[in-house]
Design an enzyme around this catalytic site. Structure first.
Site, PDB file in Angstrom:
ATOM      1  N   ASP A   1       0.852  -1.186   0.000  1.00 27.82           N
ATOM      2  CA  ASP A   1       0.000   0.000   0.000  1.00 27.82           C
ATOM      3  C   ASP A   1       0.889   1.237   0.000  1.00 27.82           C
ATOM      4  OD1 ASP A   1       0.982   0.252   2.563  1.00 27.82           O
ATOM      5  OD2 ASP A   1      -0.899  -0.219   3.555  1.00 27.82           O
TER       6      ASP A   1
ATOM      7  N   ASP B   1      -8.202  -7.377   0.282  1.00 31.47           N
ATOM      8  CA  ASP B   1      -7.287  -7.663   1.394  1.00 31.47           C
ATOM      9  C   ASP B   1      -7.947  -7.229   2.685  1.00 31.47           C
ATOM     10  OD1 ASP B   1      -5.778  -5.113   2.809  1.00 31.47           O
ATOM     11  OD2 ASP B   1      -6.571  -4.616   0.829  1.00 31.47           O
TER      12      ASP B   1
ATOM     13  N   CYS C   1     -13.859 -28.490   6.888  1.00 33.10           N
ATOM     14  CA  CYS C   1     -12.602 -27.818   6.524  1.00 33.10           C
ATOM     15  C   CYS C   1     -11.456 -28.827   6.472  1.00 33.10           C
ATOM     16  CB  CYS C   1     -12.284 -26.720   7.539  1.00 33.10           C
ATOM     17  SG  CYS C   1     -10.725 -25.860   7.240  1.00 33.10           S
TER      18      CYS C   1
ATOM     19  N   CYS D   1      -8.191 -27.885   6.448  1.00 34.40           N
ATOM     20  CA  CYS D   1      -6.937 -27.240   6.855  1.00 34.40           C
ATOM     21  C   CYS D   1      -6.211 -28.080   7.902  1.00 34.40           C
ATOM     22  CB  CYS D   1      -7.184 -25.830   7.376  1.00 34.40           C
ATOM     23  SG  CYS D   1      -7.741 -25.710   9.091  1.00 34.40           S
TER      24      CYS D   1
ATOM     25  N   CYS E   1      -7.893 -28.077  11.461  1.00 37.48           N
ATOM     26  CA  CYS E   1      -9.107 -28.878  11.611  1.00 37.48           C
ATOM     27  C   CYS E   1      -8.836 -30.373  11.474  1.00 37.48           C
ATOM     28  CB  CYS E   1     -10.151 -28.431  10.589  1.00 37.48           C
ATOM     29  SG  CYS E   1     -10.861 -26.806  10.963  1.00 37.48           S
TER      30      CYS E   1
ATOM     31  N   HIS F   1      -6.198 -21.397  10.522  1.00 38.86           N
ATOM     32  CA  HIS F   1      -7.547 -21.816  10.130  1.00 38.86           C
ATOM     33  C   HIS F   1      -8.308 -20.685   9.434  1.00 38.86           C
ATOM     34  CE1 HIS F   1     -11.592 -23.348  10.077  1.00 38.86           C
ATOM     35  NE2 HIS F   1     -11.960 -22.208  10.629  1.00 38.86           N
TER      36      HIS F   1
END
Length: 428
Positions: free
Chosen positions: A97, A321, A367, A369, A372, A398
């Site tokens: 930015d 974002d 999920c 991931c 999880c 997560h």
């Protein structure tokens, strides 16, 4: 050349799939960018960030903060280290930015003139000055793939007159930002490292190592990976303009039209998600999208909750974002898919609640991931209540996986055909 954007036909709601070609690789859109404020996505190491989400694809692109890195450790130090990619060990695309939002958040510590902004550091009170030229110079030293013009972020609420004057300053600074970028864009620290000197595909680094990228593209017969086709690789960073105008439709329209006249590589929609009602955010995004070029990427800054990023992607936003997934994680707020009888695509779960003390289920049974797959709600609650640092790491992994998977699901639901080098290709 700083950017090539290949984009498909929009859906009925306006959403579209595309591919951004950047110096450090390619990015499939719509995309969510995790925020690495001080050269780190808080509590998550780079190796993990590269593999979270469905099929271990990881984050395609991240954001870093110019203001914070300018103050500490300093942009010249980072330049001497070979640029931010080498400094932090991140080899994928990156956006910086302009520092404008952070500077203007220092309401009692800054002074604005037509030349720029004088402000005092929130770290030690030292005095500094940011002009459009200096903001771009810092971003070039950091070496991001996508740079942002320096803009003024008006306070909320603000009168029409105050917003108009702020917008005029943003337009003048956008022109000065572009002029400096045009003259100095080849001064990036990674130019001598050979970045952008070879043809690239999505996941090009993985392919160099003999590993097929989960984001590989295909053209023609399935056996012909798109990444093996001759794809021009940009050799310089690109520059996005930022549409302002507050919550006033006429000013948003004027700002978009003025910036389009300046001809940037892409366009951001700034000054939203600052406390206004969500229907106003949606209205300003929808209005602005209609005015921006269809063949260039559109980026909404600083949004949002999982249901918001899905909604805006389906409207035609290509990039978003937000610090929310990691900030919420550090405060014990987790996101999961809605189950039977639950409202919305995502449910917010406060892991601190006593009801999870003996809950043997994962955060989200749907999920995949790494959190999880291994840890229970009971264990995650214990870590948080005990103030163990691992709580922030696991919660953040997560939440980031949930956000990245949300965008993957949205992309999968859209048309998979875009045009590249004059012929259609299929994304998979």
């Amino acid at each position: 050349m700083g950017l090539t954007f290949e984009v498909g036909a929009p859906s009925a709601s306006g959403g579209r799939r595309g591919v951004l070609h950047l110096p450090h690789g390619q990015v499939q859109t719509p995309v969510f960018m995790p925020v690495g404020t001080a050269a780190t996505v808080k509590a998550v190491q780079q190796e993990t960030l590269e593999h979270i989400g469905r099929a271990g694809a990881g984050a395609q692109i991240i954001l870093a903060n110019t203001y914070h890195l300018y103050l500490r450790p300093g942009h010249e130090l980072i330049r001497r280290m070979g640029g931010l990619h080498r400094f932090m060990g991140w080899n994928r695309p990156m956006l910086t930015d302009s520092g404008g939002f952070q500077v203007f958040s220092l309401a009692k510590l800054r002074s604005v003139t037509a030349e720029g902004v004088e402000f005092r550091s929130h770290l030690d009170g030292s005095k500094h000055f940011f002009s459009p030229e200096h903001s771009i110079a810092v971003q070039i030293a950091l070496g991001a793939d996508i740079l942002m013009t320096f803009d003024e972020c008006v306070e909320t609420p603000a009168s029409w007159e105050r917003t108009r004057d702020s917008m005029a300053l943003t337009h003048a600074w956008a022109a000065r930002s572009k002029a400096y970028w045009l003259a100095h864009r080849h001064e990036v620290p990674w130019e001598e490292q050979g970045v952008g000197s070879r043809e690239q595909g999505v996941g090009s680094r993985e392919q160099e190592q003999g590993v097929e990228s989960p984001h590989a593209l295909a053209a023609g017969p399935p056996s012909t990976p798109y990444s093996l086709l001759p794809t021009p690789c940009p050799s310089t960073p690109c520059l996005f303009g930022i549409v302002q105008g507050g919550m006033y439709p006429d000013l948003r329209r004027e700002s978009a039209e003025r910036l389009v006249e300046m001809d940037f590589d892409g366009y951001a929609i700034g000054g939203l998600a600052v406390g206004e009602p969500r229907e106003v955010t949606r209205e300003m995004i929808g209005l602005t999208l209609e005015l921006l070029p269809k063949d260039k990427p559109r980026y909404v800054m600083g949004v949002g909750y999982p249901d918001e990023i899905e909604e805006y992607a389906r409207m035609g936003v290509d990039m978003m974002d937000c610090v929310l997934p990691t900030r919420a994680a550090r405060h014990g707020l987790l996101f999961r898919a809605a189950g039977p009888g639950e409202a919305g695509p995502a449910v917010r779960m406060n892991i601190k609640r006593l009801e999870y003390a003996e809950d043997q289920r994962p955060i989200d049974p749907a999920c995949g991931c790494m959190v999880c797959q291994r840890y229970t709600r009971a264990y995650l609650r214990h870590l948080f209540v005990a103030r163990e640092p691992l709580a922030a790491t696991l919660n953040s992994i997560h939440n980031l996986a949930f956000y990245l998977d949300t965008m993957e699901r949205v992309r999968d639901s859209m048309s998979s055909t875009v045009r590249a080098m004059g012929r259609p290709i299929t994304l998979k």
